[in-house]
Design a protein around this motif. Structure first.
Motif, PDB file in Angstrom:
ATOM      1  N   LEU A  66       0.826  -1.201   0.000  1.00 19.59           N
ATOM      2  CA  LEU A  66       0.000   0.000   0.000  1.00 19.59           C
ATOM      3  C   LEU A  66       0.864   1.256   0.000  1.00 19.59           C
ATOM      4  O   LEU A  66       1.883   1.318   0.691  1.00 19.59           O
ATOM      5  CB  LEU A  66      -0.910   0.028   1.230  1.00 19.59           C
ATOM      6  N   LYS A  67       0.464   2.252  -0.779  1.00 20.55           N
ATOM      7  CA  LYS A  67       1.111   3.560  -0.717  1.00 20.55           C
ATOM      8  C   LYS A  67       0.520   4.305   0.473  1.00 20.55           C
ATOM      9  O   LYS A  67      -0.711   4.400   0.593  1.00 20.55           O
ATOM     10  CB  LYS A  67       0.869   4.362  -2.001  1.00 20.55           C
ATOM     11  N   ILE A  68       1.386   4.839   1.331  1.00 23.98           N
ATOM     12  CA  ILE A  68       0.908   5.431   2.578  1.00 23.98           C
ATOM     13  C   ILE A  68       1.232   6.917   2.638  1.00 23.98           C
ATOM     14  O   ILE A  68       2.367   7.326   2.396  1.00 23.98           O
ATOM     15  CB  ILE A  68       1.542   4.719   3.796  1.00 23.98           C
ATOM     16  N   ASN A  69       0.209   7.711   2.965  1.00 31.99           N
ATOM     17  CA  ASN A  69       0.378   9.134   3.243  1.00 31.99           C
ATOM     18  C   ASN A  69      -0.056   9.405   4.678  1.00 31.99           C
ATOM     19  O   ASN A  69      -1.090   8.892   5.123  1.00 31.99           O
ATOM     20  CB  ASN A  69      -0.488   9.995   2.311  1.00 31.99           C
ATOM     21  N   ILE A  70       0.726  10.200   5.386  1.00 36.95           N
ATOM     22  CA  ILE A  70       0.363  10.644   6.731  1.00 36.95           C
ATOM     23  C   ILE A  70       0.130  12.147   6.679  1.00 36.95           C
ATOM     24  O   ILE A  70       0.999  12.903   6.219  1.00 36.95           O
ATOM     25  CB  ILE A  70       1.463  10.314   7.752  1.00 36.95           C
ATOM     26  N   LYS A 178      -0.331   6.648  -8.654  1.00 34.52           N
ATOM     27  CA  LYS A 178       0.451   5.820  -7.735  1.00 34.52           C
ATOM     28  C   LYS A 178      -0.302   4.613  -7.199  1.00 34.52           C
ATOM     29  O   LYS A 178       0.249   3.826  -6.446  1.00 34.52           O
ATOM     30  CB  LYS A 178       0.949   6.674  -6.566  1.00 34.52           C
ATOM     31  N   GLY A 179      -1.573   4.473  -7.571  1.00 36.05           N
ATOM     32  CA  GLY A 179      -2.319   3.310  -7.121  1.00 36.05           C
ATOM     33  C   GLY A 179      -2.988   3.512  -5.777  1.00 36.05           C
ATOM     34  O   GLY A 179      -3.033   4.613  -5.234  1.00 36.05           O
ATOM     35  N   GLN A 180      -3.520   2.410  -5.244  1.00 34.41           N
ATOM     36  CA  GLN A 180      -4.305   2.430  -4.010  1.00 34.41           C
ATOM     37  C   GLN A 180      -3.531   3.059  -2.852  1.00 34.41           C
ATOM     38  O   GLN A 180      -2.353   2.791  -2.654  1.00 34.41           O
ATOM     39  CB  GLN A 180      -4.727   1.005  -3.646  1.00 34.41           C
ATOM     40  N   ASN A 265      -9.182  -2.886   4.063  1.00 31.19           N
ATOM     41  CA  ASN A 265      -8.671  -3.475   2.822  1.00 31.19           C
ATOM     42  C   ASN A 265      -9.535  -4.666   2.398  1.00 31.19           C
ATOM     43  O   ASN A 265      -9.765  -4.887   1.200  1.00 31.19           O
ATOM     44  CB  ASN A 265      -7.219  -3.904   3.006  1.00 31.19           C
ATOM     45  N   ASN A 266     -10.017  -5.432   3.372  1.00 32.42           N
ATOM     46  CA  ASN A 266     -10.930  -6.539   3.069  1.00 32.42           C
ATOM     47  C   ASN A 266     -12.249  -6.024   2.488  1.00 32.42           C
ATOM     48  O   ASN A 266     -12.830  -6.657   1.601  1.00 32.42           O
ATOM     49  CB  ASN A 266     -11.214  -7.354   4.331  1.00 32.42           C
TER      50      ASN A 266
END
Length: 283
Positions: A66-70, A178-180, A265-266
Motif C-alpha cells: 500500500l502507498k501510505i500518506n500521513i 500511484k495506485g491504491q 482493505n478486506n
C-alpha cells in the motif's frame, strides 16, 4: 533387438521425466498451500509482542504494497491556552504527534515504498491544500521522520479552519498515478464542517482510498463515529478511527491500527470481488 531396446530406453526416460514433472507440480502445490495456510493462521491468531510481529502481520496480510500518506493537523485547535500539542521543546519526551509518527513509521516503514508526510491547516494552506513536510524520494527512518516534523512544528504558523478535505482530495488525486492509498489523518479533534468532510470521505471510497483517522489529545470525539460511518453512497466502507489515549503500549496501538487497516482493505477486496462477479454474469 537393438531398435526394441532403444525404444524401451526412450519410453523409460519419458516415464521418468513425466514422474519428475508430476513430483515438481505436487511439491509446488504443497508449498503454496502450506504458505497460504500459514499466513491465514498467523492473521487469525495475531497476538503481537513486538514491532517485528507487527511487520510480519503486515506482510502476511498483503498490506506491505500500500502507498501510505500521513497528514498532520496544524490548525490552531492544537492550542489549549498556553499549551501547544505541537511543542517540540522537550527533547527527552515526545509529544502526541511525534509518538504517532514514530509508531507508524516504525510499524509500516517499507524500504521499497516511501511513506509521504504532509501537513494541513497552517496559515498558508488553511482548509484548501496540504503541504509537504519533506521532499525526499526514498524511504526514511522513524527518527528522520521526527526530524522533518520537528523542523515544521518549530516554524509553522497554525491557522485553520480544520478540514480533512484537502488531505482526502490529495490522496484521491495520487491514486491516479500511484495506485491504491492508505491514509492516516492525525488530528486532535473533529473537522469544523462534518457534513462536507463526510462527503469527501464518500468520494475517496470511489478512488480506493483507505482512511484511518487517529485522534490525539482531548478531542472532542463525540461525532467521529458518525463521520466514519458506512453509507450506501460509498463504493465500500473505507474509513475508521482510533484514539491514541486508548492504548498504553506502542505494540497495542499498532496492533489495532493494522487490524483496522486489514478490515478496510478486506472491504475493498469484497467490493472488487462483487464487481468481478457481476461482470461475469453480464458476459
Amino acid at each position: 533387438v537393438s531398435t526394441q531396446s532403444t525404444g524401451r530406453i526412450m519410453l523409460l526416460e519419458i516415464i521418468i521425466f513425466l514422474g519428475l514433472l508430476l513430483a515438481f507440480f505436487i511439491v509446488t502445490q504443497i508449498k503454496r498451500t502450506t504458505s497460504t495456510t500459514y499466513d491465514e493462521v498467523y492473521i487469525a491468531q495475531f497476538n503481537p509482542s513486538s514491532v517485528a510481529d507487527i511487520k510480519k502481520y503486515i506482510k502476511c496480510a498483503k498490506l506491505d504494497n500500500l502507498k501510505i500518506n500521513i497528514y498532520v493537523d496544524f490548525t490552531l485547535k492544537n492550542m489549549h491556552g498556553s499549551r501547544n500539542l505541537h511543542d517540540v521543546s522537550h527533547r527527552n519526551e515526545m509529544n502526541v504527534y511525534q509518538k504517532v509518527l514514530y509508531y507508524l513509521m516504525e510499524g509500516f516503514g517499507n524500504k521499497n515504498i516511501p511513506i509521504e508526510l504532509y501537513g494541513f491547516g497552517d496559515l498558508e494552506t488553511q482548509d484548501t491544500e496540504v503541504f509537504s513536510m519533506s521532499m525526499y524520494q526514498h524511504s526514511i527512518t522513524p527518527n528522520e521522520a521526527i526530524q522533518y516534523y520537528d523542523s515544521v512544528a518549530e516554524t509553522v504558523e497554525m491557522s485553520g479552519p480544520r478540514s480533512f478535505c484537502p488531505a482526502l482530495r490529495h490522496a484521491a488525486e495520487q491514486t491516479r498515478t500511484k495506485g491504491q492509498h492508505l491514509v492516516f489523518i492525525v488530528t486532535n479533534g473533529m473537522p469544523e464542517d462534518p457534513l462536507i468532510n463526510f462527503e469527501h470521505i464518500v468520494e475517496s471510497s470511489w478512488h480506493d482510498v483507505l482512511v484511518v483517522i487517529i485522534g490525539v489529545g482531548e478531542g472532542p470525539w463525540s461525532g467521529m463515529s458518525r463521520l466514519t460511518r458506512s453509507s450506501s453512497d460509498k463504493k465500500f466502507s473505507n474509513c475508521s478511527y482510533l484514539l491514541l489515549d486508548m492504548y498504553q503500549e506502542k505494540v497495542e496501538f499498532l496492533r489495532n491500527i493494522v487490524l483496522t487497516t486489514y478490515d478496510l482493505n478486506n472491504n475493498l477486496a469484497e467490493d472488487q470481488a462483487r464487481l468481478a462477479a457481476s461482470h461475469q454474469k453480464s458476459d
